[in-house]
Motif scaffolding. Sequence first.
Motif: not given
Lengths: 122, 243
Positions: A112-115, B102-105
């Motif tokens: 969510r943060l990156t999106a 990024l989220p996966v890592t």
Amino acid sequence: MQLINGITLLLIYQLAGEVSVRLLGLPVPGPVMGMVMLFITLMIRGQMAKAVEPACTALLGHLSLLFVPAGVGLIVHFNRLGNEWLPISVTLLLSTIITMAVTALVMQWVTRLTARREPNHD
Amino acid sequence: MIEPDLNRIWVYLSASPLLGLTMTLVAYSLAHRLYIRSDSNPLLNPVVTSVTALILFLLATDTSYDDYFDGAQFVHFLLGPATVALAIPLYQQFNKLKQVWLPVTVALVTGVVVGAFSSVAVARLLGASLETQLSLAPKSVTAPVGMAISEQIGGLPSLTAALVVVTGIIGAVIGSKLFDLIGIRDDSVKGIAMGMTSHGIGTARAFQVSAQMGAFSGLAMALSAFLYSVFLPWLLSITGVLG
């Protein structure tokens, strides 16, 4: 023949993994190193995927079966399990719930943060 | 006349790897059929039923695990090539992975730290021996890798193997309910958490939910096996759990 070729390739990569881990003194188990080497090969030569795919699908499709002999190994540890059943079972249950929940929540949170940030970049 | 013959047959069978191998495959295929018949009830997970049946069989016939394993090792051995085979889902999902790397890592690195320390901490708090604590630390890693790590850090590889299986079953059984409870809807997030925690058994379960959840679960299982084997011994030594 395709299945045999695929399994042969997987074994060759496992062997190469075991040998290189021992030669270089790496802190990684041989099969994991073999997996990394096969992944790198596939990134370079994508057409090789066709050769290993049937064998991989067969093995990964019946992955549960491969855990059965190890599971039966519980029988050897009945004594320890009898003495330490409470800490072992509570640990398995609690730690599995905590790890699964934290991993999922962290991934959802970072996604969510990156999106949210992405529209600003475009 | 018949009894001595049966006895001779049993002596032959119990000394040959044929029985252990056949029993494993028969127990698993029956357990799998039961599981499908029950509409994939997670409590009837084929690993649980077949392991229970085989343990009862060994106890009833007074067969040692070593004799059983003489045959079962041919199945067990395939865990190695199966680990190598994880390169395929990794490769096939690479494009999707690039978008969510990024989220996966972050999730997997957090998962490795939380997974290892929560198990050592809870076990220590409840008074488990150091050997048991160390055997529990790699409980979320696929069996061949978990056993190798356990040996390296001073646990009991065969105990770890069995605990790995139980951990996989727990995750496969509770996963869907837990995700509902904490409000996780995205199949890729569910898959990563399932593979991180419950390796192959969780991945087999994830593939039944959806291909996407299965692929991400296989991916998490492969990556966490790598992360665990690189970081766990180091994490344990810098935090003083080891010596």
